[in-house]
Design a protein around this motif. Structure first.
Motif, short mmCIF file in Angstrom:
data_model
loop_
_atom_site.label_atom_id
_atom_site.label_comp_id
_atom_site.label_asym_id
_atom_site.label_seq_id
_atom_site.Cartn_x
_atom_site.Cartn_y
_atom_site.Cartn_z
N VAL A 156 0.32 -11.91 -0.44
CA VAL A 156 -1.04 -11.04 -0.54
C VAL A 156 -0.81 -9.96 0.55
O VAL A 156 -1.27 -8.76 0.48
CB VAL A 156 -2.27 -11.96 -0.34
N GLU A 157 -0.61 -10.67 1.92
CA GLU A 157 -0.52 -9.65 2.93
C GLU A 157 0.38 -8.55 2.82
O GLU A 157 0.16 -7.34 3.12
CB GLU A 157 -0.02 -10.32 4.34
N LYS A 158 1.57 -8.68 2.34
CA LYS A 158 2.62 -7.96 2.04
C LYS A 158 2.17 -6.63 1.17
O LYS A 158 2.50 -5.43 1.13
CB LYS A 158 3.91 -8.18 1.89
N LYS A 159 1.22 -7.00 0.25
CA LYS A 159 0.75 -6.18 -0.81
C LYS A 159 -0.06 -5.08 -0.05
O LYS A 159 -0.44 -4.03 -0.39
CB LYS A 159 0.02 -6.87 -2.01
N VAL A 160 -0.99 -5.74 0.77
CA VAL A 160 -1.95 -4.77 1.57
C VAL A 160 -1.29 -4.05 2.70
O VAL A 160 -1.67 -2.87 2.87
CB VAL A 160 -3.04 -5.85 2.15
N PHE A 161 -0.41 -4.81 3.36
CA PHE A 161 0.36 -4.26 4.53
C PHE A 161 1.90 -4.30 4.15
O PHE A 161 2.50 -5.10 4.76
CB PHE A 161 0.09 -4.57 5.84
N ARG A 170 13.35 3.93 14.20
CA ARG A 170 12.82 4.87 13.33
C ARG A 170 12.13 3.93 12.37
O ARG A 170 12.66 3.04 11.78
CB ARG A 170 13.91 5.70 12.50
N TYR A 171 10.70 4.04 12.13
CA TYR A 171 10.03 3.32 11.33
C TYR A 171 9.46 4.56 10.32
O TYR A 171 8.90 5.38 10.61
CB TYR A 171 8.74 2.58 11.91
N TRP A 172 9.55 4.19 8.81
CA TRP A 172 9.09 5.31 7.89
C TRP A 172 8.36 4.46 6.75
O TRP A 172 8.92 3.56 6.28
CB TRP A 172 10.03 6.31 7.81
N CYS A 173 7.68 5.21 6.01
CA CYS A 173 7.10 4.64 4.92
C CYS A 173 7.46 5.54 3.58
O CYS A 173 7.61 6.60 3.79
CB CYS A 173 5.59 4.32 4.98
N THR A 174 7.40 4.75 2.32
CA THR A 174 7.87 5.35 1.10
C THR A 174 6.91 4.50 0.08
O THR A 174 6.47 3.37 0.50
CB THR A 174 9.36 5.20 0.80
N LYS A 175 7.15 4.85 -1.21
CA LYS A 175 6.20 4.23 -2.10
C LYS A 175 6.86 3.16 -2.58
O LYS A 175 6.26 2.32 -3.42
CB LYS A 175 6.22 4.95 -3.36
N LYS A 176 7.94 2.60 -2.09
CA LYS A 176 8.82 1.43 -2.28
C LYS A 176 9.24 0.65 -0.98
O LYS A 176 9.89 -0.45 -1.35
CB LYS A 176 9.97 1.56 -3.18
N SER A 177 8.69 0.96 0.15
CA SER A 177 9.15 0.56 1.41
C SER A 177 8.77 -0.96 1.28
O SER A 177 7.80 -1.40 0.76
CB SER A 177 8.65 1.12 2.49
N GLY A 178 9.68 -1.95 1.90
CA GLY A 178 9.34 -3.22 1.97
C GLY A 178 9.62 -4.15 0.51
O GLY A 178 9.28 -5.14 0.44
N GLY A 179 10.06 -3.33 -0.29
CA GLY A 179 10.27 -4.02 -1.62
C GLY A 179 8.65 -3.95 -2.46
O GLY A 179 8.76 -4.54 -3.38
N ILE A 180 7.85 -3.41 -2.01
CA ILE A 180 6.31 -3.49 -2.57
C ILE A 180 6.33 -2.14 -3.14
O ILE A 180 5.95 -1.13 -2.59
CB ILE A 180 5.47 -3.89 -1.55
#
Length: 335
Positions: free
Chosen positions: A241-246, A260-270
């Motif tokens: 549940v936490e990984k879906k929020v964060f 380097r830290y970066w975000c995408t629409k599929k980062s973290g496998g979510i």
């Protein structure tokens, strides 16, 4: 005809009788009987060989197709026939009664002692190829290329080395059934290994000791283990549940530029509809990690709110120093 001739004829009644032979067929005259005698002689010879050296006989049966059924039959005979008791000493007979009473309880399940299980290590004179996981004993003979002598997992055979399944410590100290103090992830790992063996191998009994007593009943350690696994499953549900929020950030590192830290629409496998911005996520008693945080819309904890900053106001979040707070990526130089 004279009178003497008549008397002579009267004294010879055998000529008018039919003689019937009621004796059974002579030995060797019936092919079926000969076949039966041959089979009985063969079985008798094999049984004598079984009695003389059971371990050697079992090893030979494992190498010859179909003879394994003969060994199984003889084991049943040994178990239920009273005749072999005449070959035992009084002390051996009493000991066998004790073992039978102590090892075939709890709905007929076999109870192994540690010494007995050690005889199933797959070596030349062993009784088979078994291992135990969390007190459950499995026959792993079909995986002898892995668990037999020289195999990559041979150190698990003939014992319960549950802890090593998740720690990777395969020495004598690590190959133990003591699984106390492990992490939630490790307990989940043990649960997965247990499901694997139940699916791919045959359970043949339980091991008396830490998880089962001499009657095959569960112990307090078994109850504690189940509680730990249950807590680990709950933790995993919370983390999901936490990984879906964060969702976790994508991360890379180089000596020249740092992390380097970066975000995408599929980062973290979510997979999600938003990208988010990288933030440091803190929870008491847990390691900090990078999380992609939604930066628009109502917060996840209050969907009815009119706020349009997403989850940026969550108290467990902190910005990365020196990074653009609105950017989808952040570079940090390691100290």
């Amino acid at each position: 005809m004279t009178e003497n001739a008549g008397k002579s004829d009267a004294k010879s009644p055998k000529r008018d009788k039919i003689v019937i032979d009621t004796l059974p067929p002579r030995s060797g005259s019936c092919a079926f009987h000969n076949f039966i005698y041959g089979v009985l002689a063969l079985v008798g010879g094999l049984y004598v060989a079984y009695i003389i050296d059971k371990n050697a006989f079992q090893q030979y049966c494992n190498k010859v197709k179909y003879l394994g059924y003969v060994n199984d039959f003889f084991e049943v005979v040994e178990e239920f026939s009273p005749f072999h008791q005449f070959l035992q000493t009084e002390e051996e007979f009493i000991e066998s009664l004790k073992q039978k009473d102590g090892k075939q309880k709890s709905s007929g399940i076999k109870i192994f002692t540690k010494d007995e299980l050690a005889k199933y290590d797959g070596s030349d004179k062993s009784k088979g190829l078994y291992l135990a996981l969390l007190g459950q004993v499995y026959d792993v003979s079909k995986g002898k290329e892995y668990y037999g002598p020289g195999g990559g997992y041979a150190f698990f055979s003939g014992k319960d080395g549950s802890r090593a399944f998740v720690t990777g410590q395969f020495d004598e100290a690590g190959l133990t059934d003591d699984v106390s103090g492990l992490s939630s992830g490790d307990y989940l790992g043990l649960k997965e290994w247990e499901e694997f063996y139940k699916k791919d191998y045959t359970r043949v009994g339980v091991l008396a000791g830490r998880f089962y007593d001499s009657n095959g009943d569960v112990t307090e350690d078994w109850k504690k283990l189940q509680a730990s696994i249950s807590d680990a499953l709950k933790d995993r549900e919370k983390e999901d549940v936490e990984k879906k929020v964060f969702p976790p950030c994508n991360v890379e590192w180089s000596k020249e530029k740092g992390s380097r830290y970066w975000c995408t629409k599929k980062s973290g496998g979510i997979a999600r509809k938003w990208i988010g911005v990288p933030r440091r996520l803190f929870y008491p008693g847990r390691e900090e990690r990078c999380a992609c945080v939604r930066d628009s819309g109502a917060p996840s904890t209050d969907p009815s709110s009119r706020s349009d900053t997403g989850d940026l106001e969550n108290p467990h979040l902190k910005e990365y120093q020196g990074c653009d707070s609105k950017s989808f990526e952040c570079w940090t130089k390691d100290d």
